[in-house]
Design an enzyme around this catalytic site. Structure first.
Site, PDB file in Angstrom:
ATOM      1  N   GLU A 296       9.960  48.032 103.555  1.00  0.00           N
ATOM      2  CA  GLU A 296      10.983  48.977 103.067  1.00  0.00           C
ATOM      3  C   GLU A 296      11.934  48.340 102.055  1.00  0.00           C
ATOM      4  O   GLU A 296      13.093  48.742 101.944  1.00  0.00           O
ATOM      5  CB  GLU A 296      11.825  49.534 104.222  1.00  0.00           C
ATOM      6  CG  GLU A 296      11.102  50.398 105.217  1.00  0.00           C
ATOM      7  CD  GLU A 296      12.036  50.884 106.319  1.00  0.00           C
ATOM      8  OE1 GLU A 296      13.170  51.298 106.015  1.00  0.00           O
ATOM      9  OE2 GLU A 296      11.631  50.833 107.493  1.00  0.00           O
ATOM     10  N   ALA A 297      11.487  47.315 101.340  1.00  0.00           N
ATOM     11  CA  ALA A 297      12.328  46.638 100.342  1.00  0.00           C
ATOM     12  C   ALA A 297      13.529  45.942 100.967  1.00  0.00           C
ATOM     13  O   ALA A 297      14.499  45.620 100.278  1.00  0.00           O
ATOM     14  CB  ALA A 297      12.798  47.619  99.264  1.00  0.00           C
TER      15      ALA A 297
END
Length: 389
Positions: free
Chosen positions: A355-356
């Protein structure tokens, strides 16, 4: 009268100067600042890279964008559905993560808010869930074109058709431009991913493209243990990736052939991240690179266009051992094209959420790098100070 531009400002604004020349000029200037040479480590590389990209002595990272692409993988489906169940988690988790992102309560939601990062999430191929759910269109939205139900199982066929690969790359380009336009411009962009099974896909891509031994690229992925170690899952992944490469018996032809490899063993979200990075390169926007899967996408983007390597800022060391191979490949591409080699990942915190999360967490470090080159006095300035005045 206006002050004369400094030698660095002159070099940075000269359109005839290469990126490398601008970067090296910025590094020389940073060497002259009031600190031991090289003592700020990665911040110095990041500051010089930002100055060269933005062509200014006062680069900024105040307008930060994060674009997460989400898709499911045929190889992650249960064996009863024709998959290989490559993950410790069922495929439905991908959709649940997106629902949490849409409600602003997922990991990337929380981290982006506290770091003042503009977040968008694009569904490029999440499998249908048991209950119909429409994304809000605010944080999470459907791609204009997507892979219905996700990719095919790459152990029994191509994951994506040639047309689907190109479509997903185009989606990545379009969504990157759209987000930057919505923000009125961005000076750094991050890419992230959601998709159960995508560490297996990333491992297959690296093995196919570089020819390394499969065992050197397979890790635990999304684990159910606190230490992130699951030897049973690792062994299963190795078998699955070997099966996939054996099926694509012409796997040797995938070496250094990124478009063909993406079709054979790729993922929709990885294709879209590749497209996003290619688009960021057109706009000279720096990319904070997340962990294993995003680094794999960065490697592929650099294989397609080596100049992408000038944008890359590695934010976090992955617990997946395959990331080292991807970074090594990127380094070799940069060196072969006379582009300054990136420093090693800034964070080593055992981050493995996806998710970065790693690159969003690194945004304050990038802002510190920009502040350093913009505002830190030179050693000469400090030596000329008169105390008491």
């Amino acid at each position: 009268a206006a002050a004369e531009p400094t030698p660095l400002a002159t070099t940075l604004s000269d359109s005839k100067q290469s990126f490398t020349a601008k970067y090296e000029a910025a590094r020389l200037y940073i060497d002259s600042l009031a600190k031991p040479v090289g003592s700020l480590g990665t911040l110095e590389d990041w500051g010089a890279r930002m100055a060269a990209l933005q062509q200014t002595t006062t680069p900024k990272a105040d307008s930060a964008a994060c674009l997460i692409f989400a898709a499911d993988h045929g190889v992650a489906k249960d064996t009863s559905e024709g998959g290989r169940k490559c993950s410790a988690y069922p495929q439905i988790v991908s959709r649940k993560v997106l629902e949490a992102l849409d409600h602003g309560i997922a990991g990337a939601s929380v981290l982006s808010k506290c770091n003042n990062v503009e977040l968008r999430v694009i569904d490029v191929g999440i499998a249908d869930g048991p209950v119909s759910y429409e994304w809000s269109g605010n944080t999470v939205r459907l791609a204009t074109s997507r892979i219905q139900g996700g990719t095919m199982n790459f152990c029994t066929g191509n994951a994506l058709t040639e047309e689907q690969v190109k479509m997903c790359i185009d989606v990545g380009r379009e969504e990157t431009t759209k987000l930057m336009d919505e923000m009125g411009g961005a000076n750094v962009i991050m890419f992230g991913e959601v998709g159960i099974g995508n560490t297996t896909t990333a491992a297959a891509l690296i093995a196919a493209l570089t020819g390394v031994d499969v065992a050197t690229v397979c890790g635990s992925g999304a684990s159910v243990t606190r230490d992130g170690i699951n030897e049973e899952i690792v062994a299963r992944k190795i078998d699955i990736v070997k099966e996939a490469l054996d099926f694509h018996s012409n796997a040797s032809s995938l070496n250094d052939n990124p478009m063909q490899a993406l079709g054979a063993v790729g993922g929709a979200e990885i294709c879209s991240m590749v497209g996003g990075m290619l688009e960021a390169s057109k706009h000279d926007v720096a990319i904070l690179v997340d962990g294993f899967i995003v680094t794999t996408a960065a490697m592929i983007a650099c294989m397609i266009d080596p100049t992408v390597s000038r944008l890359l800022l590695f934010s976090t060391k992955s617990t997946e051992k395959g990331q080292v191979i991807a970074i090594t490949t990127i380094t070799e591409i940069a060196t072969a094209n006379s582009i300054p080699v990136q420093t090693k990942p800034a964070l080593d915190m055992g981050l493995r959420m996806g998710e970065a999360s790693g690159c969003i967490t690194s945004v304050p470090l990038l802002r510190s790098a920009c502040a350093t080159i913009s505002s830190l006095a030179t050693l000469n300035d400090v030596m000329c100070l008169e105390m008491g005045k």
